[in-house]
Design a protein around this motif. Structure first.
Motif, PDB file in Angstrom:
ATOM      1  N   GLU A  71      -6.550  -0.646   1.614  1.00  0.00           N
ATOM      2  CA  GLU A  71      -7.631  -0.471   0.656  1.00  0.00           C
ATOM      3  C   GLU A  71      -8.122   0.969   0.620  1.00  0.00           C
ATOM      4  OE1 GLU A  71      -7.410  -2.766   2.838  1.00  0.00           O
ATOM      5  OE2 GLU A  71      -7.453  -4.714   1.831  1.00  0.00           O
ATOM      6  N   SER A  72      -8.207   1.622   1.781  1.00  0.00           N
ATOM      7  CA  SER A  72      -8.666   3.013   1.826  1.00  0.00           C
ATOM      8  C   SER A  72      -7.548   4.006   1.568  1.00  0.00           C
ATOM      9  CB  SER A  72      -9.309   3.311   3.200  1.00  0.00           C
ATOM     10  OG  SER A  72     -10.413   2.454   3.435  1.00  0.00           O
ATOM     11  N   GLY A  73      -6.294   3.550   1.620  1.00  0.00           N
ATOM     12  CA  GLY A  73      -5.185   4.409   1.275  1.00  0.00           C
ATOM     13  C   GLY A  73      -4.745   5.362   2.363  1.00  0.00           C
ATOM     14  N   PHE A  74      -4.854   4.971   3.632  1.00  0.00           N
ATOM     15  CA  PHE A  74      -4.347   5.815   4.705  1.00  0.00           C
ATOM     16  C   PHE A  74      -3.790   4.935   5.815  1.00  0.00           C
ATOM     17  CE2 PHE A  74      -8.385   4.769   6.556  1.00  0.00           C
ATOM     18  CZ  PHE A  74      -8.197   4.870   7.937  1.00  0.00           C
ATOM     19  N   ALA A  75      -3.067   5.552   6.744  1.00  0.00           N
ATOM     20  CA  ALA A  75      -2.467   4.837   7.868  1.00  0.00           C
ATOM     21  C   ALA A  75      -2.620   5.676   9.123  1.00  0.00           C
ATOM     22  CB  ALA A  75      -0.981   4.544   7.604  1.00  0.00           C
ATOM     23  N   ILE A  76      -2.450   5.025  10.267  1.00  0.00           N
ATOM     24  CA  ILE A  76      -2.548   5.681  11.569  1.00  0.00           C
ATOM     25  C   ILE A  76      -1.201   5.555  12.258  1.00  0.00           C
ATOM     26  CG2 ILE A  76      -3.714   5.692  13.814  1.00  0.00           C
ATOM     27  CD1 ILE A  76      -6.146   4.483  12.366  1.00  0.00           C
ATOM     28  N   GLY A  77      -0.707   6.651  12.790  1.00  0.00           N
ATOM     29  CA  GLY A  77       0.607   6.673  13.423  1.00  0.00           C
ATOM     30  C   GLY A  77       0.538   7.058  14.881  1.00  0.00           C
TER      31      GLY A  77
END
Length: 446
Positions: free
Chosen positions: A266-272
């Motif tokens: 929904e916020s348009g980001f990811a954590i790697g």
């Protein structure tokens, strides 16, 4: 009443317990970084690439006969997974009435045989409630509703409507999100270039007090196409091998591998996590003799470059290298010759699988220019050279063919008369085979 058991972050991931990434303006919910590759036990999850039915190919194109996933990486990496303990019967439902006349009242909605009105047993009325139901009647005791535990990040991900979320995406954007989804589901590694390092406010649980504390942590930013992937500093390095913040800030332009551990669609980001990808690469490297044997030729990538040393990555191993490891010719400043993201050929010098200790050399991929120097530059010959550095009163001069000559000054010159980068005329005095070094004396500037 059902009791809930919360699996603390100390059990799942001691490095990132209680981690909560906060955007520059909006605070996000707490998330956790898995210590290893999680199992794929949820419904709808795709089978990972570490099954026997889908063997992986080795880096050198040979068939992989080894297991493709490190056994220690099959762990669940959720932040706060709530599970229900085996509750006692008294906690889930009221006690079964006994034959005693002191039994509590039973709810009127329980269906059973109709009471018979007799002299000894008058009909059940409001003035004559049921006081005793024997066990033989087969009455059903209602059970208390079992509370449903909250969904974790992975369960919430599987509940998303991807058709609705990805409806208006372009082909490039949809391909980018599909790659992120696949990495999150199957723990496959993605490759990207670090374009910046931003500080973020993060909530971390203290190991000493157990309380949540706010910390500012630098995070590497990778944008494959349009999606921002955030990699915190704690997910860049293995525990015990952390690097200072300035190293991460100098990694702009470096190419790294990472695994998606959280998706906020929904916020348009990811954590790697880079350390999880590096852990898998080290496991694959250790089980391929063609890669880890002494003398094997590999590729390494520059992560950060300083004046005298640099940080390189080779199959998941982070290695410090100096000028002596990179080139036979003396280099005054490595930053003038190398930059993050550059890929170099290297040779395996040694490898210890128990300690995961790898030694490589970049310069040994080429021939040593000292070989044949006695014929090209015999003693007494004068040569043109460039001053590459100074150390302990000695001057390193590079000849055009790459040979290094260690020189002193003539009696009429001082050290202040010559600077690094000056072109000089020197005379070759002798060669030492054991040290593989040529010595001479600076006569004048050119």
């Amino acid at each position: 009443m059902a009791r809930k058991k919360t699996v603390s972050v100390e059990e799942e991931n001691p490095n990132l317990e209680g981690l909560n990434l906060t955007e520059p303006e909006t605070a996000e919910e707490a998330y956790a970084f898995p210590e290893g590759l999680p199992e794929h036990s949820e419904e709808g999850d795709f089978p990972s690439a570490d099954t026997e039915d889908a063997p992986q190919e080795s880096f050198d194109g040979e068939e992989n006969d080894q297991p493709d996933t490190p056994p220690e990486e099959h762990e669940t990496g959720e932040f706060a997974v709530e599970t229900m303990e085996d509750s006692s019967e008294s906690e889930l439902a009221p006690e079964t009435p006994s034959e005693s006349t002191d039994s509590p009242e039973v709810s009127d909605n329980i269906e059973g045989p109709e009471p018979l009105e007799t002299a000894d047993h008058p009909a059940d009325t409001a003035e004559n409630p049921v006081e005793d139901i024997p066990e033989e009647t087969g009455a059903v005791i209602p059970e208390a509703p079992v509370p449903v535990p909250p969904q974790n990040d992975r369960q919430s991900f599987y509940g998303l409507n991807f058709n609705e979320l990805d409806r208006d995406l372009t082909a490039e954007e949809r391909q980018e999100w599909n790659s992120i989804y696949a990495s999150y589901r199957g723990r496959s590694a993605l490759t990207g270039t670090i374009i910046g390092a931003d500080p973020h406010s993060i909530s971390v649980r203290s190991k000493e007090t157990g309380q949540m504390e706010r910390r500012t942590m630098y995070c590497a930013i990778v944008i494959p196409y349009r999606v921002r992937v955030v990699i915190p500093a704690s997910e860049m390095w293995e525990a015990g091998h952390e690097r200072p913040d300035f190293v991460l800030q100098n990694m702009v332009g470096a190419t790294i591998d990472f695994i998606i551990i959280k998706v906020d669609r929904e916020s348009g980001f990811a954590i790697g996590s880079r350390r999880l990808a590096a852990r898998s690469q080290r496991y694959f490297f250790a089980h391929r003799p063609s890669l880890c044997r002494e003398g094997a030729r590999l590729k390494c990538r520059l992560l950060s470059v300083g004046p005298r040393r640099c940080l390189v990555e080779c199959h998941g191993h982070d290695l410090n290298m100096t000028q002596r490891d990179l080139r036979y010719t003396a280099i005054p400043d490595l930053r003038n010759e190398y930059h993050p993201g550059q890929e170099l050929d290297c040779v395996v010098k040694s490898y210890d699988p128990e300690k995961e200790a790898l030694r490589i050399s970049v310069k040994e991929t080429e021939s040593n220019p000292f070989e044949g120097a006695e014929l090209r530059h015999p003693a007494g010959s004068r040569r043109q050279a460039v001053i590459a550095g100074k150390y302990g009163g000695g001057v390193f001069c590079n000849l055009p063919d790459g040979t290094v000559c260690m020189c002193n000054y003539s009696y009429q010159h001082e050290d202040s008369d010559f600077l690094v980068g000056d072109t000089v005329i020197l005379v070759v005095q002798r060669h030492e085979r054991e040290k593989r070094q040529m010595y001479g004396k600076i006569l004048s500037k050119w």
